[in-house]
Design a protein around this motif. Structure first.
Motif, PDB file in Angstrom:
ATOM      1  N   VAL A 178      -4.810 -60.381 -32.327  1.00  0.00           N
ATOM      2  CA  VAL A 178      -5.872 -59.447 -31.941  1.00  0.00           C
ATOM      3  C   VAL A 178      -7.124 -59.734 -32.758  1.00  0.00           C
TER       4      VAL A 178
ATOM      5  N   SER B 207     -10.237 -59.191 -34.892  1.00  0.00           N
ATOM      6  CA  SER B 207     -10.610 -58.112 -35.801  1.00  0.00           C
ATOM      7  C   SER B 207     -12.119 -57.913 -35.770  1.00  0.00           C
ATOM      8  N   PRO B 208     -12.595 -56.658 -35.794  1.00  0.00           N
ATOM      9  CA  PRO B 208     -14.039 -56.400 -35.807  1.00  0.00           C
ATOM     10  C   PRO B 208     -14.647 -56.544 -37.203  1.00  0.00           C
TER      11      PRO B 208
ATOM     12  N   VAL C  68      -7.422 -46.953 -33.856  1.00  0.00           N
ATOM     13  CA  VAL C  68      -8.428 -47.943 -33.499  1.00  0.00           C
ATOM     14  C   VAL C  68      -8.565 -48.053 -31.986  1.00  0.00           C
ATOM     15  N   GLY C  69      -7.435 -48.040 -31.302  1.00  0.00           N
ATOM     16  CA  GLY C  69      -7.440 -48.124 -29.851  1.00  0.00           C
ATOM     17  C   GLY C  69      -7.746 -49.522 -29.356  1.00  0.00           C
ATOM     18  N   GLY C  70      -8.027 -49.631 -28.096  1.00  0.00           N
ATOM     19  CA  GLY C  70      -8.414 -50.903 -27.502  1.00  0.00           C
ATOM     20  C   GLY C  70      -7.260 -51.899 -27.462  1.00  0.00           C
ATOM     21  N   GLU C  71      -7.628 -53.154 -27.670  1.00  0.00           N
ATOM     22  CA  GLU C  71      -6.644 -54.246 -27.582  1.00  0.00           C
ATOM     23  C   GLU C  71      -5.568 -54.124 -28.652  1.00  0.00           C
ATOM     24  N   ARG C  72      -5.960 -53.649 -29.830  1.00  0.00           N
ATOM     25  CA  ARG C  72      -4.970 -53.531 -30.896  1.00  0.00           C
ATOM     26  C   ARG C  72      -3.918 -52.487 -30.539  1.00  0.00           C
ATOM     27  N   ARG C  73      -4.358 -51.392 -29.884  1.00  0.00           N
ATOM     28  CA  ARG C  73      -3.380 -50.373 -29.500  1.00  0.00           C
ATOM     29  C   ARG C  73      -2.412 -50.908 -28.467  1.00  0.00           C
ATOM     30  N   LEU C  74      -2.924 -51.653 -27.517  1.00  0.00           N
ATOM     31  CA  LEU C  74      -2.040 -52.195 -26.492  1.00  0.00           C
ATOM     32  C   LEU C  74      -1.060 -53.224 -27.066  1.00  0.00           C
ATOM     33  N   THR C  75      -1.510 -53.976 -28.043  1.00  0.00           N
ATOM     34  CA  THR C  75      -0.685 -55.066 -28.582  1.00  0.00           C
ATOM     35  C   THR C  75       0.306 -54.595 -29.624  1.00  0.00           C
TER      36      THR C  75
END
Length: 401
Positions: free
Chosen positions: A38, A40-41, A123-130
Motif C-alpha cells: 500500500v 504510504s502518504p 486511515v481508510g482508503g486502500e489501506r483499509r481494504l488491504t
C-alpha cells in the motif's frame, strides 16, 4: 564437502548480513511506495529513513534481536510494510528456543496486527481494504507471521538434527580411534615380549661368554676383543630395553616416540668403537660449530651409525672418512669409504668378513635413513664414488637468532 563448496559457504556467511539488510531495506521501500504494498502518504524522506533503519536492524539480528522486532512493528503500523515483519518472524522461529519467548513473540505480533487493523480503519482508503478487512487481515497475519515462523522453526530443527548427527559421527570416530589405539598398544606389548624372549636372551649369552673369554684369555689382543664384544653387547641390551619401553609405553598424542640415542656428541663414540673394531676411520669437521636441535642430532648420529655399520659389513678393510660440515643454512654429514682390498664397496651385497660368515641384514637401513632425513626437509645421497662408497646427508638447520 569440496573445497569449492566450503569457500562458497564461507563467502555466503560473510556477506549474508549485508545481503539481508539490502533486501529488507529495499522491500520496505517498495512496500511503502506502492510497488509491493500500500502506498504510504508520508514523506519519502521519512520512508527512506524507516527503510534504512529496518535494514540495519536486520543486519544486526545475529547480535541483537529486539531492534528487528521493534522495527518490524513500526514499519507495519506506520507504513503497512510487510517485508520487515516476515523477516522478523523467520528470525524468531530460527533463534527463539524458549517456548515462553516464542509465545511472547506471537502475542506481540497479534497485538501489532490488531493495532494495524485499527489504524487501517481510521486511515481508510486502500489501506483499509488491504489490511483492515477480516479476511485480508487474517491472510496478512498468516502470510507475514505464521508462515515465516514455521519456516524458521523447520530450518532450526534441521540444523539441530544435522548437528546431532555430526556430533554422533565424531563421537563414534573417537571411539573407533580409541579401540584402534588399544589394539596397537596390545600389539606393541606382544612384540616387546617376543623381542625380549628371542633377542635379549641371545645377546645376554653373548655378553656372558665374552666376559668369560676376557677373564680366561692370555693373549692381550683376544682380551681386548672380548672386552669390546662385552661392552658392545651391554650397549645393545640397553638399546633393546629402550626399544621395548617405547613399545610398551606409547608416547603421548602429538609427541614422537624417541629412543635415548646420542646426538652429535655420540659421533665420536661411534668413530672410537669402529676403530676398536679394526676399521680405519678418520673424522674431520668444517665450518663453525653451533648448537642443533635434539632431532637433528639424533639424525646425524643415525646417518653415521648406519654408514659405519655398512662399512663393517661390506668393506672392513677400506679407509673411511667421517666429515661434519656446518653450512650457513644446514649441516652436511658425509661418510666416504675408499675402495676395499677385495673390490668396490657395495652395501647390501653378500660380502663375507674374515670369519667366512656373512653379517645378516634386512637391506632396509638406507631406506629408513632416507625417510628420517627427508622428514627434516633434507636430502640423502648414497652411491659409489671412486671405487668406494659415499653416504652424504644435507639437513637444514635454522640459524640462531
Amino acid at each position: 564437502m569440496t573445497s569449492r563448496a566450503v569457500a562458497l559457504r564461507r563467502t555466503v556467511e560473510r556477506y549474508a548480513p549485508v545481503l539481508l539488510a539490502v533486501v529488507v531495506a529495499a522491500g520496505v521501500w517498495g512496500a511503502a511506495t506502492g510497488s509491493l504494498g500500500v502506498r504510504s502518504p508520508l514523506p519519502r524522506v521519512l520512508v527512506l529513513a524507516v527503510a534504512v533503519l529496518a535494514g540495519w536492524a536486520a543486519a544486526t539480528v545475529r547480535v541483537r534481536r529486539w531492534p528487528l522486532f521493534v522495527t518490524a512493528a513500526v514499519t507495519w503500523l506506520l507504513l503497512a510494510a510487510w517485508p520487515a515483519v516476515a523477516v522478523a518472524s523467520w528470525q524468531a522461529g530460527l533463534r527463539l528456543r524458549d517456548r515462553r519467548r516464542l509465545a511472547g513473540f506471537l502475542a506481540g505480533a497479534a497485538l501489532v496486527a490488531v493495532a494495524g487493523v485499527v489504524i487501517g480503519v481510521v486511515v481508510g482508503g486502500e489501506r483499509r481494504l488491504t489490511t483492515a478487512t477480516p479476511a485480508n487481515a487474517l491472510a496478512m497475519f498468516a502470510w507475514t507471521v505464521l508462515f515465516p515462523l514455521v519456516v524458521g522453526l523447520w530450518v532450526r530443527a534441521r540444523r539441530d538434527t544435522l548437528a546431532a548427527l555430526r556430533d554422533r559421527a565424531e563421537r563414534l570416530e573417537r571411539e573407533q580411534e580409541a579401540r584402534a589405539e588399544r589394539v596397537r598398544a596390545e600389539e606393541r606389548a606382544r612384540i616387546a615380549r617376543e623381542m625380549h624372549d628371542v633377542v635379549a636372551h641371545r645377546v645376554s649369552l653373548m655378553v656372558v661368554h665374552a666376559g668369560a673369554l676376557e677373564v680366561t684369555a692370555t693373549d692381550p689382543a683376544t682380551v681386548d676383543t672380548a672386552t669390546l664384544i662385552r661392552s658392545t653387547g651391554r650397549e645393545a641390551l640397553t638399546d633393546l630395553r629402550e626399544v621395548l619401553g617405547v613399545l610398551r609405553q606409547p608416547a603421548p598424542a602429538g609427541e614422537p616416540a624417541t629412543i635415548g640415542t646420542a646426538g652429535l656428541a655420540g659421533v665420536d663414540d661411534l668413530v672410537r668403537e669402529s676403530r676398536a673394531a679394526g676399521l680405519r676411520v678418520d673424522r674431520h669437521d668444517g665450518g663453525t660449530p653451533r648448537p642443533v636441535s635434539a632431532t637433528v642430532g639424533r639424525t646425524v648420529y643415525r646417518v653415521v651409525q648406519e654408514a659405519l655399520t655398512n662399512v663393517r659389513k661390506h668393506a672392513p678393510g677400506a679407509d673411511t672418512t667421517v666429515r661434519l660440515r656446518y653450512l650457513p643454512g644446514g649441516l652436511e654429514i658425509s661418510v666416504r669409504t675408499g675402495p676395499p682390498a677385495g673390490g668396490p664397496a657395495r652395501p647390501g651385497a653378500d660380502d663375507r668378513p674374515a670369519g667366512g660368515t656373512a653379517l645378516p641384514g634386512a637391506g632396509l637401513g638406507l631406506i629408513g635413513l632416507r625417510e628420517r632425513v627427508e622428514l627434516l626437509g633434507g636430502r640423502l645421497e648414497v652411491g659409489p664414488r671412486g671405487g668406494g662408497f659415499l653416504v652424504r646427508a644435507l639437513i637444514p638447520v635454522e640459524e640462531a637468532t
